[in-house]
Each structure stands twice: as structure tokens, then as C-alpha cells.
Design a protein around this motif. Structure first.
Motif, short mmCIF file in Angstrom:
data_model
loop_
_atom_site.label_atom_id
_atom_site.label_comp_id
_atom_site.label_asym_id
_atom_site.label_seq_id
_atom_site.Cartn_x
_atom_site.Cartn_y
_atom_site.Cartn_z
N CYS A 1 44.82 44.28 50.07
CA CYS A 1 44.57 42.83 50.00
C CYS A 1 44.44 42.28 48.58
O CYS A 1 44.61 41.09 48.36
N GLY A 2 44.06 43.12 47.62
CA GLY A 2 43.94 42.67 46.24
C GLY A 2 42.63 41.99 45.89
O GLY A 2 42.42 41.62 44.73
N CYS B 1 39.80 43.14 45.37
CA CYS B 1 38.98 43.92 44.44
C CYS B 1 39.60 44.01 43.04
O CYS B 1 39.05 44.67 42.16
N CYS C 1 39.21 49.87 44.71
CA CYS C 1 38.89 50.44 46.03
C CYS C 1 39.67 51.72 46.26
O CYS C 1 39.32 52.52 47.13
N GLY D 1 37.73 43.56 50.36
CA GLY D 1 38.41 42.93 51.49
C GLY D 1 38.79 43.99 52.49
O GLY D 1 38.21 44.08 53.57
N CYS D 2 39.75 44.83 52.13
CA CYS D 2 40.29 45.80 53.08
C CYS D 2 39.81 47.22 52.79
O CYS D 2 39.78 48.06 53.68
N ASP D 3 39.47 47.49 51.56
CA ASP D 3 39.08 48.83 51.10
C ASP D 3 40.22 49.85 51.20
O ASP D 3 39.98 51.05 51.14
N GLY E 1 43.50 49.12 49.54
CA GLY E 1 44.59 48.81 48.61
C GLY E 1 45.57 47.79 49.11
O GLY E 1 46.67 47.66 48.56
#
Ligand SMILES: Cc1cc2nc3c(=O)[nH]c(=O)nc-3n(C[C@H](O)[C@H](O)[C@H](O)COP(=O)(O)OP(=O)(O)OC[C@H]3O[C@@H](n4cnc5c(N)ncnc54)[C@H](O)[C@@H]3O)c2cc1C
Ligand code: FES
Ligand code: FES
Lengths: 169, 333
Positions: free
Chosen positions: A46-47, A49, A61, A40-42, A44
Motif C-alpha cells: 500500500c505504500g 509506511c 514494513c 496499512g497492509c504490512d 509492501g
């Protein structure tokens, strides 16, 4: 600089050579074709991953693959045997706890870990008594799941799904 | 991302030896460092992984305190029964920080050394004295909502973002350090620096110095302690301001008090002036407000294009009063 590492992902052993800069998320998605954890954000935030890394929910990530040589990883895809659903996955279906589904593998892994953390008696910011056994009430679930963002805002159904899977409806 | 070498030495002594070279950095959980590698904020030549080398245990010390190894995760420390019972302020501060996933990875050694969340520090296209000494401070006159009101300088107005560190400052924790010349113990309140004219250095640690453990002194009063964090969202946001407090009240009189403030300075701010004003005096809201005023006498709010951060002065005052009021009620009923 390259390094050779081994990873066990959803029960399958892999050996691979990675650049020291490669994150655990990219190693899984780009090198092993394990695309259940989403990027998602890469950073840490958004969660999306979220996986179970050595038994705890963590964010691949923000992990360097080289630092996790020998790691045991479970993604949402590996929570139940092929063709079966983990109780948390079933609860997400029952409660209609997703829309586009992009955040869902991360939500599911996080929820599995939340139930485990609650069973261990871990407190949260929502616990009024730090030393009491936590309850799976609304505030506890939403606080514990706050690291998993949902752009579709399925939160109102995610909380009941986690409660259902935890045996409280 | 700039290429770097990776090393996982056999033990801490070797890790320190390897990390003595300029350009080497330690890797704990990586939740801050890996982010900075991606952003180009950190550009090391060598990453020395210490996560599996330092202790991952919380042990009782002979004097009745606790010792947490540098690799103990934030989750584990917050869940430790002894921490919850004897140092609730620390458990609360840990639980108020980040998310379940991040706390499972973040370490006792890495958390206090996380770097500022100043947006200009994190954006390599803007001048920043902390990231690139001598280039200037983009925050001054920029957006300053998250910036300092105490102890800032012309060179840097950044704040320290850690919640855990605020609790450790209030608890008089001590940092166990292993360096090229041996071991030393640093009082936690002396670990972080004010920016002065060299904001590039967050702490007094020298190149190659490794945090091996965090010591918590025996402090019976800390059973009545609390962390209160004020933020833009109810969860998962850094502090605008925060208060860590330990309070011992008997018959309405303050016997002992320890206070640290977060979100107001380049370091966790131990409020010694407020403590002095309170000790031996009445435990009343008026006295708490007067103590806050004492501490904030030198506060210098920053103007900014976002309206500045003047709100922090009354916000700290109210948060401190509320925290001490609740702790008083918890003891005196
Ligand atoms: C989205 C997001 C939200 C967050 N929200 C919060 C929040 O609300 N409150 C909060 O307090 N924090 C928050 N954090 C920050 C988080 O708590 C830190 O990133 C974490 O505590 C750092 O610990 P680590 O072990 O991962 O450190 P690392 O990233 O491994 O290291 C951090 C620094 O410490 C150094 N280091 C690591 N271990 C040692 C050691 N043993 N000795 C010497 N140096 C060492 C590293 O070289 C590096 O400079 C957030 C982070 C993210 C990504
Ligand atoms: S992709 Fe890992 S947290 Fe967003
Ligand atoms: S279901 Fe679409 S992001 Fe969560």
C-alpha cells in the motif's frame, strides 16, 4: 534472538534492542514512538509506511530492523524543520491532496523521492523514450506514485500536488 | 513468525559457509523473504544477510557485455545508461515490475529468486506441493487465472512472477554463483526448473549457493529489444502474460531473434521453437503469429472455478505479434 542496533530517525539518534523478527516499521512505531509512517497492509502493497531510508524511498514494513543497523531514516515528520513545511507538504495543502490523511505521510515521502528520481533522470514505465530526460506530466507522475494507494482516492489532487512541488503546474 | 537467528558475515565466502547448514536462507532486499516470514511460508532457522556483502556495481566486461553485482537494486539497474541503451528490454522489464519503493530495495540477486505469487502457495492453510511436498496442489481445479499453460505438472501449475527474469532469459544472461565447492556460472535459461514431481525447488541452486552477479553478454541486436507486459491494471500488478524480445531485421528478413515469455510457466519460458520458426524468414505479422502457434502447440490451459486460463493462449499470441511488429517498425521504419 535479540540484537542491539542504532538508528537515526529524523535527525535523532537511537540505540535499541530488537527481536530479529521486528520490522523497521514496528521498531519505529512501537519502540521509538515515531508514528508518522503508517501501517496499512504490512506486506509492501500500500505504500502507507514509505520513508526515505538511506536516501531512497523504501518500505520499512518489509525491512528487518536488524538488517538496517546504522540506518539513516527520514519520515514525513522530519522533512522540514519543526513548524515549517517542505514544499511537497505545502503543495499537498494547496492542492487539497488528501481527505482522511492516513496515506499522506507515505504519499509525501514518495513524492519527495519521485522529484529526486526525476531530477536524476531515472526513467519509468511511462517514459516513451528510455534515454530522454523524463517530464513531470500526468502519466509520469501517476505511474511513479502508483505504489502509494489512497483509499479516499485523492489521486486527482495528488498528481497536481506533485507537479506543483516539481515546479510544473 | 517463527524465531530465527540473524547473521551478517564478514564476506561472501563466510556467508556461503554459514548458509550451507539446512534451514539457512540468504536475505537480499527482503521484499519477498520478509513477506514470506510474516506469512509463515518461509520458516528459516538462520537468515544470512548478504545485501551489503555482494557488489553494488554495474561494470563493463572485457567482451563488451555488462556485469551487475547481486546487490545492485532494480532501480539502479533500470536507470543505468548502458542498460537503457544496450539492453532496453531489461530496463523496461525492471520498470514494469512492482513500484518505485520496491525497486529501490529489490536486488539483482533476489529478484530472479522471488517465489511464485500462487495464492495457495502463499496461504499456509491450503495444501501446496511447493510449500509442503506431498500435500497436493490446491490450484489444480481452483482459481487458475494466474497459472501456467506450458511445462506444468500434476504436482504444480504455478508460474514464475519476475519480469526481470523474462528479460534475462531472452538476453542469454549468465548467473555467477559462489557455493561451498567454489564458483560456477549457470546460463540464466537453466537457472529455473520446471516443477516435475518436485516443485519445492524453484531453481538448480543448491543449499548455500549464492548469486554474486548477473552477466549480460555483448549482444548488439539487443539495442532493438522490448518488454511488453499485459496485466489487470495499467500499473502495479503482476503479469498475466509478458513477452521479452530481441529482434534483428534486415530488408524484411529476420536475421536474429530471441524471445522469452512470462506468466505462462514455472520458469521464464524461452521460446526456442518460435525463434527457430522465425530465423531467416519474413518479418510479417503472419509469420509472427505462425511462430507463436508453433511455440504454443503444447500449451495446456487449466480449467478453473474462475473460468480457467485458456485466455492466455490467444493473449500470448497477440502480445508476441504486437511486440515483434513494433520492433520491426522501429528498425525498418
Ligand atoms: C506488492 C508487491 C508487488 C510486486 N510486483 C512485482 C512485479 O510486478 N513484478 C516483479 O517482477 N516483481 C514484483 N514484486 C516482487 C519483487 O520484485 C521481489 O520481491 C524482489 O525483486 C525480490 O528481491 P529482494 O532483493 O528483495 O529479494 P529477497 O526477498 O531478499 O529474496 C528473495 C529470495 O532470493 C534469495 N536470495 C536473495 N539474494 C540472494 C543471492 N544473492 N543469492 C542467492 N539467493 C538470494 C532469498 O533467500 C529469497 O529466497 C512485487 C513485490 C511486492 C511486495
Ligand atoms: S504498510 Fe508498508 S506498504 Fe503497506
Ligand atoms: S487520504 Fe484517506 S487514504 Fe489517502
Amino acid at each position: 534472538m535479540d540484537a542491539e542496533i542504532s538508528l537515526r530517525v529524523d535527525g535523532q539518534a537511537h540505540r535499541l534492542t530488537v527481536d530479529t523478527r521486528t520490522t523497521l516499521l514496528d521498531a519505529m512505531r512501537e519502540r521509538l514512538g515515531v508514528t508518522s509512517p503508517k501501517k496499512g497492509c504490512d506486506h509492501g502493497q500500500c505504500g502507507a509506511c514509505t520513508v526515505l531510508l538511506d536516501g531512497e524511498r523504501q518500505l520499512p514494513c518489509l525491512a528487518l530492523a536488524v538488517a538496517h543497523d546504522g540506518a539513516e531514516i527520514t519520515t514525513a515528520d522530519g522533512l522540514a524543520p519543526p513548524g515549517e513545511l517542505h514544499p511537497v507538504q505545502q503543495a499537498f495543502l494547496d492542492q487539497d491532496a488528501f481527505q482522511c490523511g492516513y496515506c499522506t505521510p507515505g504519499q509525501v515521502c514518495s513524492a519527495v523521492a519521485v522529484l529526486d528520481e526525476v531530477a536524476r533522470g531515472w526513467p519509468s514505465h511511462a517514459s516513451t523514450d528510455l534515454t530522454a530526460d523524463p517530464e513531470l506530466d500526468h502519466d509520469e507522475v501517476s505511474e511513479r506514485m502508483s505504489g502509494n494507494l489512497c483509499r479516499c482516492a485523492a489521486y486527482v489532487n495528488i498528481v497536481p500536488a506533485v507537479q506543483q512541488a516539481g515546479g510544473r503546474s | 513468525m517463527k524465531p530465527f537467528d540473524y547473521a551478517r558475515p564478514g564476506d561472501v565466502a563466510e556467508a556461503v559457509r554459514v548458509a550451507t547448514l539446512p534451514g539457512a536462507v540468504f536475505l537480499g532486499g527482503g521484499t519477498n523473504l520478509v513477506d514470506h516470514l510474516k506469512l509463515g511460508v518461509a520458516r528459516p532457522d538462520l537468515v544470512v544477510d548478504v545485501r551489503t556483502l555482494t557488489s553494488r556495481e554495474v561494470t563493463d566486461t572485457e567482451d563488451g557485455g555488462l556485469r551487475a553485482g547481486a546487490a545492485v537494486t532494480n532501480s539502479e539497474l533500470a536507470a543505468d545508461r548502458r542498460v537503457r541503451e544496450r539492453y532496453p528490454v531489461l530496463a523496461q522489464a525492471l520498470l514494469a515490475g512492482a513500484t518505485g519503493q520496491l525497486r529501490n530495495t529489490a536486488t539483482t540477486g533476489g529478484n530472479p529468486l522471488q517465489r511464485t505469487r500462487c495464492v495457495y502457495f502463499q496461504d499456509v492453510t491450503t495444501p501446496c506441493n511447493k510449500r509442503e511436498p506431498g500435500t497436493g496442489c490446491s490450484a489444480i481445479g481452483g482459481t487458475t487465472r494466474n497459472h501456467a499453460v506450458l511445462g506444468a505438472s500434476q504436482a504444480c501449475i504455478a508460474t514464475h512472477p519476475s519480469d526481470m527474469a523474462v528479460a534475462l532469459a531472452a538476453l542469454d544472461a549468465c548467473v555467477q554463483v559462489l557455493g561451498p565447492t567454489g564458483e560456477r556460472t549457470v546460463p540464466f535459461t537453466e537457472l529455473h526448473r520446471l516443477p516435475g514431481d518436485d516443485p519445492s525447488r524453484d531453481t538448480v541452486l543448491e543449499q548455500g549457493e549464492l548469486i554474486t552477479a548477473m552477466g549480460l553478454p555483448p549482444l548488439p541486436a539487443a539495442r532493438t529489444s522490448a518488454y511488453r507486459k499485459v496485466r489487470d491494471r495499467a500499473s502495479y500488478a503482476f503479469a498475466l502474460v509478458s513477452v521479452a524480445a530481441v529482434l534483428d531485421v534486415r530488408d524484411g528478413v529476420v536475421q536474429d531473434v530471441r524471445i522469452a515469455l512470462g506468466g505462462v510457466a514455472h520458469k521464464p519460458w524461452r521460446a526456442t521453437r518460435a525463434e527457430q520458426a522465425l530465423r531467416g524468414g519474413p518479418a510479417t505479422p503472419d509469420a509472427f503469429a505462425a511462430a507463436a502457434a508453433e511455440e504454443l502447440a503444447d500449451a495446456r490451459p487449466q480449467p478453473g472455478i474462475d473460468g480457467g486460463n485458456g485466455f492466455k493462449v490467444p493473449l500470448v499470441t497477440r502480445t508476441l505479434v504486437a511486440t515483434l511488429r513494433d520492433l520491426t517498425a522501429a528498425q525498418e521504419g
